[in-house]
Write a protein that holds these residues in place. Structure first.
Motif, PDB file in Angstrom:
ATOM      1  N   LEU A  71       9.431  -0.950  12.513  1.00 21.32           N
ATOM      2  CA  LEU A  71       8.211  -0.595  11.774  1.00 21.32           C
ATOM      3  C   LEU A  71       6.976  -0.949  12.304  1.00 21.32           C
ATOM      4  O   LEU A  71       6.299  -2.061  12.339  1.00 21.32           O
ATOM      5  CB  LEU A  71       8.558  -1.760  10.472  1.00 21.32           C
ATOM      6  CG  LEU A  71       7.271  -1.786   9.517  1.00 21.32           C
ATOM      7  CD1 LEU A  71       7.546  -0.615   8.459  1.00 21.32           C
ATOM      8  CD2 LEU A  71       7.544  -3.015   8.479  1.00 21.32           C
ATOM      9  N   ALA A  72       6.410   0.202  13.282  1.00 19.35           N
ATOM     10  CA  ALA A  72       5.271   0.098  14.002  1.00 19.35           C
ATOM     11  C   ALA A  72       4.109  -0.553  13.287  1.00 19.35           C
ATOM     12  O   ALA A  72       3.061  -0.991  14.126  1.00 19.35           O
ATOM     13  CB  ALA A  72       5.319   1.466  14.678  1.00 19.35           C
ATOM     14  N   ARG A  73       3.975  -0.405  12.127  1.00 17.19           N
ATOM     15  CA  ARG A  73       2.611  -0.865  11.287  1.00 17.19           C
ATOM     16  C   ARG A  73       2.479  -2.368  11.619  1.00 17.19           C
ATOM     17  O   ARG A  73       1.367  -2.612  11.610  1.00 17.19           O
ATOM     18  CB  ARG A  73       2.840  -0.449   9.952  1.00 17.19           C
ATOM     19  CG  ARG A  73       1.750  -0.445   9.208  1.00 17.19           C
ATOM     20  CD  ARG A  73       2.065   0.050   7.755  1.00 17.19           C
ATOM     21  NE  ARG A  73       3.079  -0.756   7.232  1.00 17.19           N
ATOM     22  CZ  ARG A  73       3.141  -2.078   6.839  1.00 17.19           C
ATOM     23  NH1 ARG A  73       1.952  -2.616   6.564  1.00 17.19           N
ATOM     24  NH2 ARG A  73       4.121  -2.554   6.111  1.00 17.19           N
ATOM     25  N   LEU A  74       3.654  -3.191  11.669  1.00 16.85           N
ATOM     26  CA  LEU A  74       3.316  -4.427  12.070  1.00 16.85           C
ATOM     27  C   LEU A  74       3.492  -4.846  13.359  1.00 16.85           C
ATOM     28  O   LEU A  74       4.584  -4.485  14.044  1.00 16.85           O
ATOM     29  CB  LEU A  74       4.496  -5.337  11.129  1.00 16.85           C
ATOM     30  CG  LEU A  74       4.324  -5.126   9.554  1.00 16.85           C
ATOM     31  CD1 LEU A  74       5.629  -5.900   9.017  1.00 16.85           C
ATOM     32  CD2 LEU A  74       3.131  -5.399   8.916  1.00 16.85           C
TER      33      LEU A  74
ATOM     34  N   LEU B 171      13.647  -1.494  10.410  1.00 17.56           N
ATOM     35  CA  LEU B 171      12.664  -0.796   9.775  1.00 17.56           C
ATOM     36  C   LEU B 171      11.937  -1.922   8.733  1.00 17.56           C
ATOM     37  O   LEU B 171      11.124  -1.393   7.809  1.00 17.56           O
ATOM     38  CB  LEU B 171      13.277   0.423   8.826  1.00 17.56           C
ATOM     39  CG  LEU B 171      13.641   1.444   9.932  1.00 17.56           C
ATOM     40  CD1 LEU B 171      14.198   2.332   9.118  1.00 17.56           C
ATOM     41  CD2 LEU B 171      12.438   2.096  10.886  1.00 17.56           C
ATOM     42  N   SER B 172      12.161  -3.062   8.949  1.00  8.87           N
ATOM     43  CA  SER B 172      11.519  -3.922   7.899  1.00  8.87           C
ATOM     44  C   SER B 172      10.694  -5.287   8.631  1.00  8.87           C
ATOM     45  O   SER B 172      10.264  -6.324   8.236  1.00  8.87           O
ATOM     46  CB  SER B 172      12.557  -4.619   6.989  1.00  8.87           C
ATOM     47  OG  SER B 172      13.582  -5.390   7.815  1.00  8.87           O
TER      48      SER B 172
ATOM     49  N   TYR C 247       4.244   8.212   8.524  1.00 10.43           N
ATOM     50  CA  TYR C 247       5.305   7.887   7.284  1.00 10.43           C
ATOM     51  C   TYR C 247       5.559   6.610   7.315  1.00 10.43           C
ATOM     52  O   TYR C 247       5.572   5.669   8.320  1.00 10.43           O
ATOM     53  CB  TYR C 247       6.283   8.934   7.374  1.00 10.43           C
ATOM     54  CG  TYR C 247       7.434   8.804   8.196  1.00 10.43           C
ATOM     55  CD1 TYR C 247       7.067   9.341   9.499  1.00 10.43           C
ATOM     56  CD2 TYR C 247       8.419   8.103   8.030  1.00 10.43           C
ATOM     57  CE1 TYR C 247       8.229   9.123  10.538  1.00 10.43           C
ATOM     58  CE2 TYR C 247       9.452   7.872   9.210  1.00 10.43           C
ATOM     59  CZ  TYR C 247       9.434   8.304  10.345  1.00 10.43           C
ATOM     60  OH  TYR C 247      10.284   8.298  11.083  1.00 10.43           O
ATOM     61  N   TYR C 248       5.851   6.234   6.124  1.00 14.59           N
ATOM     62  CA  TYR C 248       6.289   4.875   5.416  1.00 14.59           C
ATOM     63  C   TYR C 248       7.687   4.900   4.962  1.00 14.59           C
ATOM     64  O   TYR C 248       7.532   5.741   3.972  1.00 14.59           O
ATOM     65  CB  TYR C 248       5.273   4.129   5.064  1.00 14.59           C
ATOM     66  CG  TYR C 248       5.396   2.801   4.518  1.00 14.59           C
ATOM     67  CD1 TYR C 248       4.488   1.901   5.198  1.00 14.59           C
ATOM     68  CD2 TYR C 248       6.143   2.245   3.713  1.00 14.59           C
ATOM     69  CE1 TYR C 248       4.453   0.589   4.953  1.00 14.59           C
ATOM     70  CE2 TYR C 248       6.203   0.856   3.387  1.00 14.59           C
ATOM     71  CZ  TYR C 248       5.692  -0.060   4.064  1.00 14.59           C
ATOM     72  OH  TYR C 248       5.648  -1.473   3.917  1.00 14.59           O
TER      73      TYR C 248
ATOM     74  N   ALA D 111       9.908  -8.935   7.403  1.00 12.95           N
ATOM     75  CA  ALA D 111       8.445  -9.448   7.146  1.00 12.95           C
ATOM     76  C   ALA D 111       7.640  -8.418   6.166  1.00 12.95           C
ATOM     77  O   ALA D 111       6.718  -8.920   5.513  1.00 12.95           O
ATOM     78  CB  ALA D 111       7.674  -9.358   8.582  1.00 12.95           C
ATOM     79  N   ASP D 112       8.547  -7.221   6.029  1.00 12.58           N
ATOM     80  CA  ASP D 112       7.742  -6.249   5.354  1.00 12.58           C
ATOM     81  C   ASP D 112       7.815  -6.502   3.918  1.00 12.58           C
ATOM     82  O   ASP D 112       6.884  -6.327   3.189  1.00 12.58           O
ATOM     83  CB  ASP D 112       8.541  -4.895   5.540  1.00 12.58           C
ATOM     84  CG  ASP D 112       7.949  -3.628   4.763  1.00 12.58           C
ATOM     85  OD1 ASP D 112       6.598  -3.603   4.997  1.00 12.58           O
ATOM     86  OD2 ASP D 112       8.930  -2.834   4.359  1.00 12.58           O
TER      87      ASP D 112
END
Ligand code: FAD
Lengths: 482, 408
Positions: free
Chosen positions: A33-36, A75-76, A334-335, A418-419
């Motif tokens: 989950l590269a966003r975090l 992925l989370s 994308y998410y 964490a997501d």
């Protein structure tokens, strides 16, 4: 990091197994989950269970939090570093320790890659059933932590159904064994609790897994439908006929396009593509496959493709399993969401998602495990366009509320991490969460093990929605130390 | 006899428990009472029966799930689910009396666990009430769900030592259309049967270790084959296997035929049973372990260790009988004789297993026997962790005192 703590670590692992350099740490800032992103305090790469134990014990003694990490495909954000904490990377624990074909068991270290397990016993006619799409790159330790599933879990169950024993380093540095290689060892089912606990109860250093015999016959059918509803009706009919397929997967137009661009599986261009696989005894599969074929036709399936051999089947699965990664072909970012709904609510929830798509202006692809109602909506966005990242996040969160409204879950296999920790109070009440935290307190009274994951905290979620009360550990200020 | 409360709602359960914990009363939880002999009876000040919580809350047949209250009997639940051709595929003994709560609390299962597993494999959600009266849930009504800790699995096999189970949600299966059972007689070599030229030495060896080797060969061949039986059951009087196939008609008969060939190639005799005879066969099988007197031990081991264990038992000179899941390695051993002899068997049996490779738990025994042995056997290194969990859920040890595993 205190010098005394560093010195303690250096006594346990080789100097080159400790990474502190900024550039070296960069690779570990996020998982799948590269966003975090977070910078870990430092990274250790132990080489054995004993070294893991030494590292955890040092953390315990010095009051330093730690996070276990496998191959970082989660992925989370489960393996998202915690600032100032140690990231314990288990990739070097990658040995297969014992293969016991007559008893259908295998014992492996946590860093072993999922597909390696099946590879190592395939010649004997056996395999390891849980098959996440990431099976070529994810670790058994990560699978255990997430209770990972895969396309074939509809019939064969998830990771939790295939783990019989675990060796674990507790957050206080003690090593314990839960379960074993025989079934039903007396005592509480701690294996059942540990599988899916997302690395918050300790670090797994060995896992004993059940192996299954490769089925006599496998048959796979792919059919195109003019709507996801029509494909969904076919699935209902199949289940209604008393058939439990090995797998039932559905992809919509957008994900089919993406897969086509990436790996060219040659899928029909349709609103919905359904993949159904049956396996088992030849007599059963042949008879039931006939029924499935008939249902697909009756429900308006066109372009029906029946895999004639292993190669054709492999191509179908390649198209399906590439779906996530392939989204990069149709959208810069994308998410992925992982909500679950009772299967019969599929039409209603898909309709709401389509309305949301129109309303938000973001494209939403859908690829899902249609047999068990596990959706994987892929919300497409462009980070380069101001505000789209946040919008995507809101859209994804809204989809989860549809799942909860339908009586489902916020996550079927990717974990809360964490997501989605802040979404937990939408699904569980204060008493539910507090009861789960009793387990946490038994394993990790000081809250040092992967803090801030799974359960909402005020620091992460701000004002926690709902009547959620703080865990005593948090109240005491311990879990918020890092 | 302590007072027995029969709450009719979750609120009443919560109320009763909250009251008990405030007054520091020890609470014993009762379901159908089919397993009260397992482990020591808890010393209690008040009893709570789940009997009146007996509703099938929801049968979502399109989703293959059902939510049922803890006091419902398995048989009653399955009768209800059968209206849509589905069931919870568990078959522990006394399904007409055993309650869902009791079955979950003991993680009890029967022959079909070979295919379907135990309650812990089928449970997808649970509702509980803690000793302080707090009602909580985990999981949900969908078959796939990893949100939060899995309290459902924590409760399975906890013997009610952590909380009172008020309802549970299961994933269901379609009831198979047809069934066949192959009875595989391994007691003597079928290839020699009827031969009049058996020498004495040969018949002596037939009653010795040979049949156990044959048993091992048949079980191993079945496990290595691609057959998909729902049960591979052992009986020792006479020494035989009951191998069941449940599927559509064509597959059940075809697989039974294949199993016959496997058994015969290993020298075993076979009979295929169907219909009323088959039902009767399985009913008699279910009663076997419990009907006669003697201590009953729940034995778990790796399938490959079964025949050596049987051979060792035969060498002890004691009278015993075993039935159970040969393919999984979960069995029931009944031992006759006096308490001293039973205790010897139990202790020696435990000594045969390396940690994690087997267990022997006394599930029925005389007071004299219980005075000589530990019911649960050696706990391994995770006992402190189990105690820590118990401590968190029930700090004062009021719930089913001493009844949990290892006296939790
Ligand atoms: C393209 C793609 C497809 C995917 N498809 C699927 C799918 O089909 N099904 C599915 O279920 N998942 C899927 N995933 C998600 C992911 O692969 C799984 O969650 C996997 O189990 C993570 O393994 P990992 O080794 O990468 O773990 P990581 O990401 O490194 O860690 C995941 C979690 O496990 C914990 N952990 C890791 N090792 C240990 C250990 N030894 N002891 C204790 N805790 C530990 C971490 O702390 C973290 O909480 C997919 C991911 C990608 C990128």
């Amino acid at each position: 990091m205190h010098a005394a703590f560093l010195a303690a670590l250096e006594r346990i692992v080789r100097r080159d197994a400790i990474l502190r350099d900024e550039t070296e740490l960069l690779a570990y800032e996020s998982d799948g989950l590269a966003r975090l992103r977070e910078r870990p305090g430092l990274v250790v790469l132990p080489n054995s269970a004993e070294e893991v134990q030494g590292v955890v014990r040092a953390c315990h003694e010095h009051g330093v939090a730690f996070v276990a990490r496998g191959h970082g495909t989660g992925l989370s954000g489960g393996a998202l570093p915690v600032p100032g904490a140690v990231l314990i990377v288990l990739t070097r624990l990658n040995r297969i320790l014992d293969v016991d074909i007559p008893n259908q068991r295998i014992t492996v270290e946590p860093g072993v890659v999922n597909l390696e397990v099946s590879r190592s016993v395939g010649a004997h006619g056996f395999y390891y059933a849980p098959d996440p799409s990431s099976q070529q790159i994810c670790s058994i330790g990560g699978n255990v932590a997430e209770n990972s599933g895969g396309a074939h879990c509809l019939k064969y169950g998830f990771t939790v159904h295939h783990v019989v024993g675990l060796e674990l380093v507790l957050p206080n540095g003690e090593m314990v064994h839960v379960g074993g290689s025989a079934v039903d060892l007396p005592g509480l089912d701690l294996v059942g609790v540990l599988v899916g606990s997302e690395g918050t109860l300790g670090v797994v250093t060995k896992a004993t897994l059940r192996l299954l015999r490769i089925p006599e016959t496998v048959r796979t059918i792919l059919a195109a439908f003019e709507s996801t509803e029509a494909a969904g009706n076919a699935v209902s009919d199949i289940i209604g006929a008393g058939i439990i397929p090995a797998a039932v997967e559905m992809m919509d137009r957008l994900t089919v396009e993406a897969a086509e661009a990436a790996v060219h599986p040659n899928f029909p261009k349709a609103e919905a593509v359904l993949i159904v696989e049956l396996d088992g005894s030849s007599a059963e599969v042949h008879e039931q496959f006939r029924v499935v074929e008939e249902i697909c036709h009756r429900r308006g399936g066109t372009d029906v493709l029946i895999a004639r051999n292993d190669e054709q089947r492999a191509r179908i699965w390649k198209g399906r399993k590439a779906a996530f990664a392939a989204m990069g072909r149709v959208s810069p970012n994308y998410y992925v969401q992982d909500g679950v709904i009772p299967r019969t609510k599929l039409p209603e929830v898909l309709r709401r998602i389509r309305e949301l798509e129109v309303r938000s202006g973001l494209r939403i692809g859908n690829v899902f495990h249609a047999g068990d109602g596990n959706l994987h909506p892929l919300v497409c966005y462009d980070e380069g366009i101001g505000g789209q990242g946040e919008l995507a996040e809101q859209v994804a969160a809204e989809i989860l509320t549809y799942c909860i409204d339908a009586g489902g879950s916020i996550t079927g296999e990717h974990g809360v991490g964490a997501d989605k920790a802040c979404q937990m109070p939408k699904m569980f009440g204060a008493a539910d969460l507090e009861t789960m935290l009793l387990v946490r307190s038994a394993f990790d009274p000081r809250g040092l093990c992967n803090p801030g994951k799974v359960f909402p905290t005020p620091r992460l979620c701000g004002e926690v929605p709902g009547p959620y009360r703080q865990h005593p550990v948090e109240r005491a200020g311990l879990a918020e130390r890092f | 006899m302590a007072d027995l409360l029969q709450p009719a709602s979750v609120d009443e359960v919560a109320h009763a428990l909250a009251h008990a914990s405030r007054a520091k009363l020890r609470v014993a939880v009762h379901g159908g009472g089919t397993k009260v002999g397992w482990g020591p009876p808890p010393p209690a000040d008040v009893g709570i029966s789940t009997r009146r919580l007996d509703a099938v809350v929801a049968h979502r047949y399109g989703d293959l799930t059902a939510t049922v209250q803890a006091g419902a009997t398995l048989a009653a639940v399955n009768r209800e689910l059968a209206r849509h051709g589905q069931w919870i595929p568990l078959d522990p003994p006394s399904a007409d009396r055993a309650t869902i709560g009791g079955i979950v609390a003991t993680n009890d299962a029967g022959p079909r666990r070979h295919r379907y597993g135990t309650p812990r494999d089928l449970i997808i959600g649970i509702d509980i009430v803690r000793i302080d009266g707090t009602a909580a849930k985990s999981g949900g009504i969908v078959v796939k769900n990893v949100a939060g800790y899995d309290l459902g699995r924590l409760m399975t096999g906890s013997f009610g030592s952590l909380a009172v189970i008020t309802s549970a949600t299961f994933k269901l299966y379609p009831i198979p259309a047809a069934s066949r059972t192959v009875v595989i007689d391994v007691s003597e070599d079928a290839r020699l049967k009827g031969s009049r030229h058996l020498t004495d030495t040969r018949s002596a060896s037939l009653s010795g270790e040979r049949p156990f080797d044959r048993l091992d060969a048949v079980v191993s061949s079945l496990l290595a084959s691609q057959l998909t039986p729902t049960a591979i059951e052992l009986e020792t009087k006479p020494l035989r296997l009951l191998v069941r196939f449940e599927s559509i008609e064509a597959a059940a008969t075809e697989q039974a035929r294949q199993a016959t060939r496997i058994a015969e190639s290993n020298g075993a005799g076979t009979t295929i049973v169907a219909g009323a005879d088959e039902t009767a066969l399985w009913e008699a099988h279910e009663r076997r372990a419990w009907e006669d007197d003697g201590a009953v031990i729940k034995l778990t081991l790796l399938p490959k260790d079964l025949s050596a264990t049987l051979a060792w038992l035969a060498s002890t000179g004691e009278a015993w009988e075993m039935i159970g899941r040969a393919g999984v390695g979960a069995l029931l051993l009944r031992v006759d004789g006096d308490a001293a002899a039973q205790a010897r068997v139990l202790k020696d049996l435990r000594a045969r297993f390396a940690p994690g490779r087997g267990s022997a738990v006394l599930v029925r025994g005389s007071e004299a026997l219980k005075a000589l042995v530990d019911v649960w056997g050696p706990p391994g290194d995770s006992l402190p962790l189990m105690r820590a969990v118990k401590q968190q859920f029930d700090p004062e040890g009021l719930l089913n005192p001493g009844r949990g595993p290892f006296g939790l």
